[in-house]
Design a protein around this motif. Structure first.
Motif, PDB file in Angstrom:
ATOM      1  N   ALA A 195       0.828  -1.212   0.000  1.00 30.14           N
ATOM      2  CA  ALA A 195       0.000   0.000   0.000  1.00 30.14           C
ATOM      3  C   ALA A 195       0.862   1.261   0.000  1.00 30.14           C
ATOM      4  O   ALA A 195       1.945   1.301   0.595  1.00 30.14           O
ATOM      5  N   PHE A 196       0.349   2.290  -0.635  1.00 27.22           N
ATOM      6  CA  PHE A 196       0.932   3.631  -0.611  1.00 27.22           C
ATOM      7  C   PHE A 196       0.491   4.281   0.693  1.00 27.22           C
ATOM      8  O   PHE A 196      -0.698   4.429   0.958  1.00 27.22           O
ATOM      9  N   ARG A 197       1.438   4.706   1.519  1.00 25.21           N
ATOM     10  CA  ARG A 197       1.142   5.130   2.891  1.00 25.21           C
ATOM     11  C   ARG A 197       1.120   6.647   3.013  1.00 25.21           C
ATOM     12  O   ARG A 197       2.096   7.322   2.671  1.00 25.21           O
ATOM     13  N   VAL A 198       0.008   7.165   3.532  1.00 27.42           N
ATOM     14  CA  VAL A 198      -0.192   8.606   3.665  1.00 27.42           C
ATOM     15  C   VAL A 198      -0.548   8.921   5.109  1.00 27.42           C
ATOM     16  O   VAL A 198      -1.387   8.231   5.714  1.00 27.42           O
ATOM     17  N   ALA A 199       0.057   9.952   5.672  1.00 28.91           N
ATOM     18  CA  ALA A 199      -0.281  10.405   7.023  1.00 28.91           C
ATOM     19  C   ALA A 199      -0.533  11.901   7.006  1.00 28.91           C
ATOM     20  O   ALA A 199       0.220  12.661   6.388  1.00 28.91           O
ATOM     21  N   ASP A 200      -1.601  12.296   7.693  1.00 29.95           N
ATOM     22  CA  ASP A 200      -1.975  13.704   7.746  1.00 29.95           C
ATOM     23  C   ASP A 200      -2.175  14.101   9.199  1.00 29.95           C
ATOM     24  O   ASP A 200      -2.807  13.369   9.969  1.00 29.95           O
ATOM     25  N   SER A 201      -1.632  15.224   9.566  1.00 29.29           N
ATOM     26  CA  SER A 201      -1.788  15.745  10.916  1.00 29.29           C
ATOM     27  C   SER A 201      -2.661  16.983  10.850  1.00 29.29           C
ATOM     28  O   SER A 201      -2.311  17.969  10.213  1.00 29.29           O
ATOM     29  N   GLN A 202      -3.834  16.919  11.488  1.00 30.81           N
ATOM     30  CA  GLN A 202      -4.796  18.022  11.406  1.00 30.81           C
ATOM     31  C   GLN A 202      -5.249  18.395  12.808  1.00 30.81           C
ATOM     32  O   GLN A 202      -6.417  18.362  13.132  1.00 30.81           O
ATOM     33  N   VAL A 203      -4.283  18.699  13.637  1.00 31.37           N
ATOM     34  CA  VAL A 203      -4.562  18.915  15.047  1.00 31.37           C
ATOM     35  C   VAL A 203      -4.832  20.393  15.292  1.00 31.37           C
ATOM     36  O   VAL A 203      -3.918  21.214  15.274  1.00 31.37           O
ATOM     37  N   ALA A 204      -6.106  20.745  15.513  1.00 33.93           N
ATOM     38  CA  ALA A 204      -6.483  22.151  15.675  1.00 33.93           C
ATOM     39  C   ALA A 204      -6.240  22.648  17.101  1.00 33.93           C
ATOM     40  O   ALA A 204      -5.671  23.712  17.311  1.00 33.93           O
ATOM     41  N   SER A 205      -6.682  21.885  18.089  1.00 32.45           N
ATOM     42  CA  SER A 205      -6.585  22.351  19.473  1.00 32.45           C
ATOM     43  C   SER A 205      -5.716  21.444  20.345  1.00 32.45           C
ATOM     44  O   SER A 205      -5.559  21.692  21.532  1.00 32.45           O
ATOM     45  N   ARG A 206      -5.168  20.381  19.752  1.00 31.14           N
ATOM     46  CA  ARG A 206      -4.273  19.487  20.480  1.00 31.14           C
ATOM     47  C   ARG A 206      -2.967  19.358  19.702  1.00 31.14           C
ATOM     48  O   ARG A 206      -2.845  19.844  18.587  1.00 31.14           O
ATOM     49  N   TRP A 207      -1.996  18.691  20.323  1.00 32.68           N
ATOM     50  CA  TRP A 207      -0.707  18.515  19.676  1.00 32.68           C
ATOM     51  C   TRP A 207      -0.555  17.070  19.224  1.00 32.68           C
ATOM     52  O   TRP A 207      -0.719  16.141  20.013  1.00 32.68           O
ATOM     53  N   GLY A 208      -0.225  16.887  17.964  1.00 28.93           N
ATOM     54  CA  GLY A 208       0.151  15.577  17.452  1.00 28.93           C
ATOM     55  C   GLY A 208       1.512  15.698  16.799  1.00 28.93           C
ATOM     56  O   GLY A 208       1.875  16.767  16.304  1.00 28.93           O
TER      57      GLY A 208
END
Length: 519
Positions: A360-373
């Motif tokens: 699989a083609f691996r994709v990661a997205d970080s969309q942390v508005a009010s928390r920290w990732g």
């Protein structure tokens, strides 16, 4: 696209330092050579005066440009990419040759070309001779050349222009980028047509975004309390759910795995996604609510946001179930979209990553508005798409300007492609760690294409949904970045989470093409 006729008008002036040295010959020469060096980020009257004065002192004027990779004087710079800066100078009649210097200083090229005169702007004498200017002076005088300073009677600042009233050149930047990659607008259209039948598995936290619209009545007389009258409420599936909806609208075959509570908000999600062609699998956790973020809106302003959320990590039982789902679903692309509301954390991420099918083609997205990732917890992925704030948190870096910041994040993440989201500034893409000073294709910028921003929340979801399939299909970061940016622009022009349709993006492409062809 810059047409061939326009390109031919200036391309004969664009040379490497070695080519220019061969053309002008060694000293002494019959014709006097003058060389100027600088960023020339936005060419203004001060630059023109500088170049004209320099040309008046000799016969052949060489304009040397600092490469993008070495411009660190301000954030989001250069504003104009190096190829377009070179074309701008080559279009000036006074300029005979233009070169892009891949080195941080012009010293090597001064020694190679040996201009009779090296011209600097008058501002370089304002506070005494700068050490770098002194080094240039020494290099020029070592072979018998002369350093001169052009008059400072017309003084402008590219930085001031860019910061106070930046010119709108998104289309011109796009044309330059596409031309350099041997692409055109039809290339973008063709990729959209290939999205159909791609299998995409989306895993992440579902959020229901609520807009509670009110009218302002007034403020309390005894306490600082705003009083509003309820008018209407509108719910949208958000979080990983809208990523799945964007991908489905794009034409891909989507499987969506998530965790929901046992409540009415979960029923809304099931009903909403049930009306799509998404293969939806929700693990119900009766011990947590379905995440709901309710924005109170009055007179077009966001007054307050009320969250109903439980950010505790998911249980081991749910983690095992979710990991089994990741491993068993056949997918071309696996997307982890991280909102830090329970599914993804430092304990669960290794188990979920390990479960991804090897092909699989691996994709990661970080969309942390009010928390920290931490996007660096997704190591070795094919594509990651954090924003600047998340990148700074991951690296513990509040100071670096964007380009070195992105380069370091790319290096530490060991990813194949990084699309660093910059909000209204667009994005900067990184697709390789520079191997040398000449490696100028390792990063590039794409401006925002939004015409009328109504609601920018969720635009990153739309970007991800079109960038990931494009990157999988083409392996070309430019195609992925442009299509993702166009999708984000469309999303910005609507209130709430509305899936972006391919026709919306095609309309954007058509308008850009008309602008490029002056139609």
């Amino acid at each position: 696209m810059m047409d061939d006729a326009t390109h031919r008008m200036v391309s004969h002036k664009l040379k490497s330092a070695a080519e220019i040295a061969a053309l002008i010959g060694r000293r002494p020469r019959a014709r006097k050579v003058i060389m100027c060096h600088g960023t020339f980020d936005v060419v203004h009257p001060g630059h023109v005066r500088h170049l004209l004065y320099a040309k008046s002192k000799g016969d052949i004027l060489i304009a040397s440009l600092t490469a993008d990779a070495h411009i660190l004087k301000a954030n989001f710079r250069p504003f104009v990419p190096q190829e377009l800066r070179a074309f701008n100078l080559a279009a000036l009649e006074a300029v005979d040759y233009v070169m892009i210097d891949p080195k941080p200083t012009p010293i090597d090229n001064i020694r190679l070309i040996e201009p009779d005169i090296f011209a600097k702007g008058y501002e370089y004498t304002a506070a005494g001779l700068h050490p770098r200017t002194a080094e240039e002076k020494q290099a020029v005088e070592a072979y018998g050349g002369e350093l001169i300073f052009t008059p400072g009677d017309i003084v402008f600042s590219s930085s001031h222009i860019i910061e106070t009233s930046p010119p709108s050149i998104a289309t011109e930047k796009l044309l330059t980028l596409l031309y350099a990659e041997h692409l055109d607008f039809d290339s973008l259209r063709g990729v959209l047509d290939r999205f159909h039948d791609l299998r995409v598995h989306v895993i992440g936290d579902t959020i229901v975004d609520t807009y509670t619209r009110c009218a302002v009545i007034g403020g309390g007389t005894k306490t600082p309390t705003m009083s509003v009258r309820f008018e209407e409420k509108q719910d949208f599936v958000g979080g990983a759910g809208i990523v799945a909806k964007h991908l489905a609208s794009a034409g891909t075959r989507v499987t969506f795995s998530t965790v929901l509570g046992d409540d009415s908000t979960a029923e809304f999600v099931k009903q909403d996604l049930g009306a799509t062609n998404i293969d939806f699998h929700a693990i119900v956790d009766p011990n947590r609510p379905t995440t709901n973020k309710d924005v109170i809106v009055a007179a077009g302003h966001h007054l307050l946001k009320v969250d109903r959320v439980d950010n505790r990590p998911i249980s081991e039982r749910i983690l095992r179930t979710l990991a089994d789902r990741v491993a068993s679903v056949e997918a071309d692309i696996v997307v982890f979209t991280d909102f830090r509301h329970g599914i993804f954390n430092r304990e669960t991420i290794p188990h979920l990553v390990k479960a991804i099918p090897k092909t699989a083609f691996r994709v990661a997205d970080s969309q942390v508005a009010s928390r920290w990732g931490n996007i660096l917890e997704f190591q070795g992925f094919d594509l990651i798409t954090p924003n600047e704030r998340e990148a700074r948190f991951a690296l513990g870096d509040q100071d670096s300007v964007v380009r070195p910041l992105g380069t370091e994040l790319y290096r530490q993440a060991h990813c194949r492609t990084l699309l660093l989201k910059l909000g209204p500034r667009g994005l900067m893409a990184f697709r390789g760690e520079p191997k040398s000073d000449e490696d100028v294709r390792s990063f590039f910028a794409v401006d925002s294409f939004a015409d009328n921003v109504v609601d920018a929340v969720g635009s990153g979801d739309a970007l991800l949904a079109y960038a990931a399939p494009a990157m999988y299909l083409t392996g070309n970061a430019v195609v992925a970045a442009v299509l993702g940016s166009l999708s984000a622009a469309v999303a910005c022009e609507h209130q709430g989470n509305v899936p972006t349709e391919p026709n919306d993006i095609l309309d954007k492409i058509d308008r850009l093409e008309r602008q490029a062809q002056y139609r």
